[in-house]
Design a protein around this motif. Structure first.
Motif, PDB file in Angstrom:
ATOM      1  N   MET A  47       0.840  -1.168   0.000  1.00 47.74           N
ATOM      2  CA  MET A  47       0.000   0.000   0.000  1.00 47.74           C
ATOM      3  C   MET A  47       0.884   1.230   0.000  1.00 47.74           C
ATOM      4  O   MET A  47       1.930   1.252   0.621  1.00 47.74           O
ATOM      5  CB  MET A  47      -0.896  -0.031   1.231  1.00 47.74           C
ATOM      6  CG  MET A  47      -1.670   1.252   1.434  1.00 47.74           C
ATOM      7  SD  MET A  47      -2.823   1.140   2.771  1.00 47.74           S
ATOM      8  CE  MET A  47      -4.299   1.342   1.824  1.00 47.74           C
ATOM      9  N   ILE A  48       0.448   2.243  -0.744  1.00 48.83           N
ATOM     10  CA  ILE A  48       1.195   3.501  -0.760  1.00 48.83           C
ATOM     11  C   ILE A  48       0.324   4.638  -0.242  1.00 48.83           C
ATOM     12  O   ILE A  48      -0.901   4.543  -0.217  1.00 48.83           O
ATOM     13  CB  ILE A  48       1.721   3.862  -2.169  1.00 48.83           C
ATOM     14  CG1 ILE A  48       0.571   4.158  -3.128  1.00 48.83           C
ATOM     15  CG2 ILE A  48       2.649   2.790  -2.698  1.00 48.83           C
ATOM     16  CD1 ILE A  48       0.990   4.817  -4.404  1.00 48.83           C
ATOM     17  N   SER A  49       0.984   5.695   0.158  1.00 48.90           N
ATOM     18  CA  SER A  49       0.322   6.917   0.583  1.00 48.90           C
ATOM     19  C   SER A  49       0.960   8.077  -0.170  1.00 48.90           C
ATOM     20  O   SER A  49       2.187   8.119  -0.327  1.00 48.90           O
ATOM     21  CB  SER A  49       0.519   7.109   2.091  1.00 48.90           C
ATOM     22  OG  SER A  49       0.050   8.384   2.484  1.00 48.90           O
ATOM     23  N   ILE A  50       0.136   8.974  -0.654  1.00 51.73           N
ATOM     24  CA  ILE A  50       0.637  10.165  -1.344  1.00 51.73           C
ATOM     25  C   ILE A  50       0.337  11.354  -0.440  1.00 51.73           C
ATOM     26  O   ILE A  50      -0.821  11.681  -0.195  1.00 51.73           O
ATOM     27  CB  ILE A  50      -0.022  10.334  -2.722  1.00 51.73           C
ATOM     28  CG1 ILE A  50       0.205   9.079  -3.562  1.00 51.73           C
ATOM     29  CG2 ILE A  50       0.525  11.579  -3.424  1.00 51.73           C
ATOM     30  CD1 ILE A  50      -0.593   9.024  -4.841  1.00 51.73           C
ATOM     31  N   ASN A  51       1.384  11.988   0.071  1.00 53.16           N
ATOM     32  CA  ASN A  51       1.181  13.051   1.048  1.00 53.16           C
ATOM     33  C   ASN A  51       1.126  14.445   0.422  1.00 53.16           C
ATOM     34  O   ASN A  51       1.168  14.588  -0.799  1.00 53.16           O
ATOM     35  CB  ASN A  51       2.216  12.958   2.172  1.00 53.16           C
ATOM     36  CG  ASN A  51       3.633  13.202   1.701  1.00 53.16           C
ATOM     37  OD1 ASN A  51       3.882  14.026   0.833  1.00 53.16           O
ATOM     38  ND2 ASN A  51       4.581  12.479   2.281  1.00 53.16           N
ATOM     39  N   THR A  52       1.040  15.445   1.268  1.00 47.56           N
ATOM     40  CA  THR A  52       0.858  16.826   0.814  1.00 47.56           C
ATOM     41  C   THR A  52       2.080  17.417   0.117  1.00 47.56           C
ATOM     42  O   THR A  52       1.983  18.493  -0.466  1.00 47.56           O
ATOM     43  CB  THR A  52       0.469  17.746   1.990  1.00 47.56           C
ATOM     44  OG1 THR A  52       1.461  17.648   3.018  1.00 47.56           O
ATOM     45  CG2 THR A  52      -0.888  17.357   2.541  1.00 47.56           C
ATOM     46  N   ARG A  53       3.202  16.720   0.146  1.00 43.27           N
ATOM     47  CA  ARG A  53       4.370  17.212  -0.608  1.00 43.27           C
ATOM     48  C   ARG A  53       4.200  17.032  -2.111  1.00 43.27           C
ATOM     49  O   ARG A  53       4.966  17.574  -2.898  1.00 43.27           O
ATOM     50  CB  ARG A  53       5.638  16.509  -0.147  1.00 43.27           C
ATOM     51  CG  ARG A  53       6.065  16.943   1.239  1.00 43.27           C
ATOM     52  CD  ARG A  53       7.467  16.544   1.512  1.00 43.27           C
ATOM     53  NE  ARG A  53       7.528  15.111   1.817  1.00 43.27           N
ATOM     54  CZ  ARG A  53       8.634  14.484   2.142  1.00 43.27           C
ATOM     55  NH1 ARG A  53       9.777  15.115   2.178  1.00 43.27           N
ATOM     56  NH2 ARG A  53       8.613  13.195   2.420  1.00 43.27           N
ATOM     57  N   CYS A  54       3.183  16.278  -2.522  1.00 38.04           N
ATOM     58  CA  CYS A  54       2.922  16.040  -3.944  1.00 38.04           C
ATOM     59  C   CYS A  54       2.675  17.370  -4.658  1.00 38.04           C
ATOM     60  O   CYS A  54       1.868  18.186  -4.227  1.00 38.04           O
ATOM     61  CB  CYS A  54       1.704  15.124  -4.100  1.00 38.04           C
ATOM     62  SG  CYS A  54       1.218  14.863  -5.814  1.00 38.04           S
ATOM     63  N   THR A  55       3.381  17.560  -5.776  1.00 39.14           N
ATOM     64  CA  THR A  55       3.234  18.787  -6.566  1.00 39.14           C
ATOM     65  C   THR A  55       2.313  18.592  -7.766  1.00 39.14           C
ATOM     66  O   THR A  55       2.050  19.530  -8.497  1.00 39.14           O
ATOM     67  CB  THR A  55       4.606  19.274  -7.073  1.00 39.14           C
ATOM     68  OG1 THR A  55       5.154  18.278  -7.936  1.00 39.14           O
ATOM     69  CG2 THR A  55       5.558  19.566  -5.920  1.00 39.14           C
TER      70      THR A  55
END
Length: 72
Positions: A1-9
Motif C-alpha cells: 500500500m502507498i500513501s501520497i502526502n501533501t508534498r505532492c506537486t
C-alpha cells in the motif's frame, strides 16, 4: 500500500511511470487504485518531491487514514 502526502506537486511523474496504471490523475494529487497495484514501487523512486510512501502493514494504513483526515 502507498500513501501520497501533501508534498505532492501534481507533476505526474508517478502516473507516467506506473507499469500497471495504478495511479490516475486527480485534482491536486493522483488517485491510487490498490486493485491495479503490483507493488512495483517505481512511483516511489521517481517522485521528485518524495511524496509517495510505502506502507507495509494494515496498521500503517489505519494510521495513514487518520493522518489524511487532518491533512486537508
Amino acid at each position: 500500500m502507498i500513501s501520497i502526502n501533501t508534498r505532492c506537486t501534481g507533476c505526474g511523474a508517478c502516473i507516467s511511470t506506473c507499469p500497471t496504471h495504478a495511479l490516475r490523475p486527480h485534482v491536486g494529487r493522483p488517485n491510487w487504485l490498490a486493485e491495479r497495484c503490483n507493488d512495483h514501487r517505481d512511483c516511489i523512486e521517481i517522485c521528485p518531491a518524495g511524496a509517495i510512501i510505502y506502507l507495509a502493514s494494515c496498521d500503517s494504513a489505519s494510521s495513514m487514514q487518520r493522518t489524511k483526515s487532518g491533512d486537508q
